[in-house]
Design a protein around this motif. Sequence first.
Motif, PDB file in Angstrom:
ATOM      1  N   GLU A 199       0.859  -1.187   0.000  1.00 45.02           N
ATOM      2  CA  GLU A 199       0.000   0.000   0.000  1.00 45.02           C
ATOM      3  C   GLU A 199       0.890   1.229   0.000  1.00 45.02           C
ATOM      4  O   GLU A 199       2.019   1.191   0.503  1.00 45.02           O
ATOM      5  CB  GLU A 199      -0.902  -0.022   1.235  1.00 45.02           C
ATOM      6  CG  GLU A 199      -1.801  -1.250   1.263  1.00 45.02           C
ATOM      7  CD  GLU A 199      -2.280  -1.607   2.657  1.00 45.02           C
ATOM      8  OE1 GLU A 199      -2.001  -0.848   3.614  1.00 45.02           O
ATOM      9  OE2 GLU A 199      -2.930  -2.648   2.786  1.00 45.02           O
ATOM     10  N   SER A 200       0.365   2.329  -0.544  1.00 42.88           N
ATOM     11  CA  SER A 200       1.198   3.529  -0.640  1.00 42.88           C
ATOM     12  C   SER A 200       0.391   4.789  -0.438  1.00 42.88           C
ATOM     13  O   SER A 200      -0.836   4.783  -0.535  1.00 42.88           O
ATOM     14  CB  SER A 200       1.889   3.575  -1.995  1.00 42.88           C
ATOM     15  OG  SER A 200       0.922   3.793  -3.005  1.00 42.88           O
ATOM     16  N   THR A 201       1.112   5.856  -0.184  1.00 44.63           N
ATOM     17  CA  THR A 201       0.508   7.179  -0.046  1.00 44.63           C
ATOM     18  C   THR A 201       0.650   7.986  -1.322  1.00 44.63           C
ATOM     19  O   THR A 201       0.152   9.103  -1.400  1.00 44.63           O
ATOM     20  CB  THR A 201       1.184   7.949   1.109  1.00 44.63           C
ATOM     21  OG1 THR A 201       2.585   8.033   0.842  1.00 44.63           O
ATOM     22  CG2 THR A 201       0.946   7.255   2.434  1.00 44.63           C
ATOM     23  N   SER A 202       1.366   7.422  -2.298  1.00 45.21           N
ATOM     24  CA  SER A 202       1.582   8.129  -3.560  1.00 45.21           C
ATOM     25  C   SER A 202       1.741   7.119  -4.687  1.00 45.21           C
ATOM     26  O   SER A 202       1.842   5.913  -4.453  1.00 45.21           O
ATOM     27  CB  SER A 202       2.825   9.017  -3.466  1.00 45.21           C
ATOM     28  OG  SER A 202       3.968   8.235  -3.189  1.00 45.21           O
ATOM     29  N   TRP A 203       1.793   7.625  -5.906  1.00 44.58           N
ATOM     30  CA  TRP A 203       1.973   6.774  -7.090  1.00 44.58           C
ATOM     31  C   TRP A 203       3.304   6.026  -6.991  1.00 44.58           C
ATOM     32  O   TRP A 203       4.336   6.635  -6.727  1.00 44.58           O
ATOM     33  CB  TRP A 203       1.931   7.635  -8.339  1.00 44.58           C
ATOM     34  CG  TRP A 203       2.305   6.916  -9.598  1.00 44.58           C
ATOM     35  CD1 TRP A 203       3.415   7.125 -10.349  1.00 44.58           C
ATOM     36  CD2 TRP A 203       1.572   5.880 -10.242  1.00 44.58           C
ATOM     37  NE1 TRP A 203       3.427   6.272 -11.431  1.00 44.58           N
ATOM     38  CE2 TRP A 203       2.299   5.489 -11.385  1.00 44.58           C
ATOM     39  CE3 TRP A 203       0.377   5.224  -9.966  1.00 44.58           C
ATOM     40  CZ2 TRP A 203       1.870   4.489 -12.257  1.00 44.58           C
ATOM     41  CZ3 TRP A 203      -0.046   4.229 -10.833  1.00 44.58           C
ATOM     42  CH2 TRP A 203       0.693   3.881 -11.959  1.00 44.58           C
ATOM     43  N   ALA A 254      -4.348  -1.916  -3.226  1.00 43.34           N
ATOM     44  CA  ALA A 254      -2.897  -1.792  -3.062  1.00 43.34           C
ATOM     45  C   ALA A 254      -2.314  -1.212  -4.346  1.00 43.34           C
ATOM     46  O   ALA A 254      -2.975  -1.166  -5.381  1.00 43.34           O
ATOM     47  CB  ALA A 254      -2.274  -3.144  -2.756  1.00 43.34           C
ATOM     48  N   SER A 255      -1.072  -0.768  -4.264  1.00 44.18           N
ATOM     49  CA  SER A 255      -0.419  -0.144  -5.417  1.00 44.18           C
ATOM     50  C   SER A 255       0.528  -1.073  -6.157  1.00 44.18           C
ATOM     51  O   SER A 255       0.701  -0.970  -7.360  1.00 44.18           O
ATOM     52  CB  SER A 255       0.383   1.077  -4.954  1.00 44.18           C
ATOM     53  OG  SER A 255      -0.459   2.017  -4.367  1.00 44.18           O
ATOM     54  N   VAL A 310       5.753   4.027   0.611  1.00 43.44           N
ATOM     55  CA  VAL A 310       5.092   2.814   1.112  1.00 43.44           C
ATOM     56  C   VAL A 310       4.469   3.113   2.471  1.00 43.44           C
ATOM     57  O   VAL A 310       5.122   3.641   3.371  1.00 43.44           O
ATOM     58  CB  VAL A 310       6.087   1.635   1.218  1.00 43.44           C
ATOM     59  CG1 VAL A 310       5.455   0.447   1.944  1.00 43.44           C
ATOM     60  CG2 VAL A 310       6.564   1.226  -0.166  1.00 43.44           C
ATOM     61  N   SER A 311       3.180   2.778   2.617  1.00 47.37           N
ATOM     62  CA  SER A 311       2.474   3.029   3.875  1.00 47.37           C
ATOM     63  C   SER A 311       2.032   1.750   4.570  1.00 47.37           C
ATOM     64  O   SER A 311       1.618   1.792   5.725  1.00 47.37           O
ATOM     65  CB  SER A 311       1.255   3.916   3.623  1.00 47.37           C
ATOM     66  OG  SER A 311       0.334   3.264   2.760  1.00 47.37           O
ATOM     67  N   GLY A 312       2.112   0.615   3.891  1.00 47.63           N
ATOM     68  CA  GLY A 312       1.707  -0.639   4.516  1.00 47.63           C
ATOM     69  C   GLY A 312       1.939  -1.817   3.602  1.00 47.63           C
ATOM     70  O   GLY A 312       2.174  -1.654   2.398  1.00 47.63           O
ATOM     71  N   THR A 313       1.889  -3.002   4.182  1.00 49.14           N
ATOM     72  CA  THR A 313       2.009  -4.238   3.407  1.00 49.14           C
ATOM     73  C   THR A 313       1.026  -5.260   3.947  1.00 49.14           C
ATOM     74  O   THR A 313       0.627  -5.207   5.120  1.00 49.14           O
ATOM     75  CB  THR A 313       3.427  -4.851   3.481  1.00 49.14           C
ATOM     76  OG1 THR A 313       3.702  -5.191   4.843  1.00 49.14           O
ATOM     77  CG2 THR A 313       4.482  -3.907   2.950  1.00 49.14           C
ATOM     78  N   GLN A 314       0.657  -6.178   3.101  1.00 48.01           N
ATOM     79  CA  GLN A 314      -0.144  -7.324   3.512  1.00 48.01           C
ATOM     80  C   GLN A 314       0.473  -8.539   2.825  1.00 48.01           C
ATOM     81  O   GLN A 314       0.422  -8.659   1.602  1.00 48.01           O
ATOM     82  CB  GLN A 314      -1.602  -7.158   3.115  1.00 48.01           C
ATOM     83  CG  GLN A 314      -2.473  -8.303   3.571  1.00 48.01           C
ATOM     84  CD  GLN A 314      -3.934  -8.076   3.231  1.00 48.01           C
ATOM     85  OE1 GLN A 314      -4.300  -7.111   2.592  1.00 48.01           O
ATOM     86  NE2 GLN A 314      -4.771  -8.997   3.658  1.00 48.01           N
ATOM     87  N   ALA A 315       1.086  -9.415   3.633  1.00 45.67           N
ATOM     88  CA  ALA A 315       1.793 -10.576   3.088  1.00 45.67           C
ATOM     89  C   ALA A 315       0.923 -11.820   3.184  1.00 45.67           C
ATOM     90  O   ALA A 315       0.248 -12.042   4.184  1.00 45.67           O
ATOM     91  CB  ALA A 315       3.100 -10.791   3.832  1.00 45.67           C
TER      92      ALA A 315
END
Length: 158
Positions: free
Chosen positions: A70-74, A98-99, A125-130
């Motif tokens: 996940e992200s806060t920008s492109w 997610a991006s 990057v603002s987050g991840t989901q694995a």
Amino acid sequence: MDHIDRTLLTQLQRDATQSYAALGRAAGLSAGAAHERVRKLRERGVIRRTMADVDPSAVGAGVLAYVMVESTSWMGDSAASFAALPEIMEAHVIAGSASVLVKVRTATTEQLQDVLRRVYAIDGVSGTQATVVLETFFERPVSAGPAGPQDADPESAD
């Protein structure tokens, strides 16, 4: 691309070490004609590279995870940042919540955790989901597939 090119691609995906004579026999060509066809497939970028299919567990990369980033920008300009992490096997800009989607291989879950920490350090990057893979039923290469309408002989069209 015609049915002969598709036959050659299928044969090369099964065993890229085959001789041009063997490829030619499978496609109904001489060794020289098979070699020329393969050369043209490489020149056109259809065959991007030839490589060995290595068992990940045998080389210490038995943990497979897919990570939604996940992200806060492109993130479309972040390819080099993801490529700098050798445990990331693939990275794709995606549509949805997610991006980026990355495929990660490590030896242990502790190493996976370290990769996730380094992914977090990538700008934006603002987050991840694995999602950790427990078992792989199969993986297939991209298929040369059956001939489609683009393979039709324009001379035989009514």
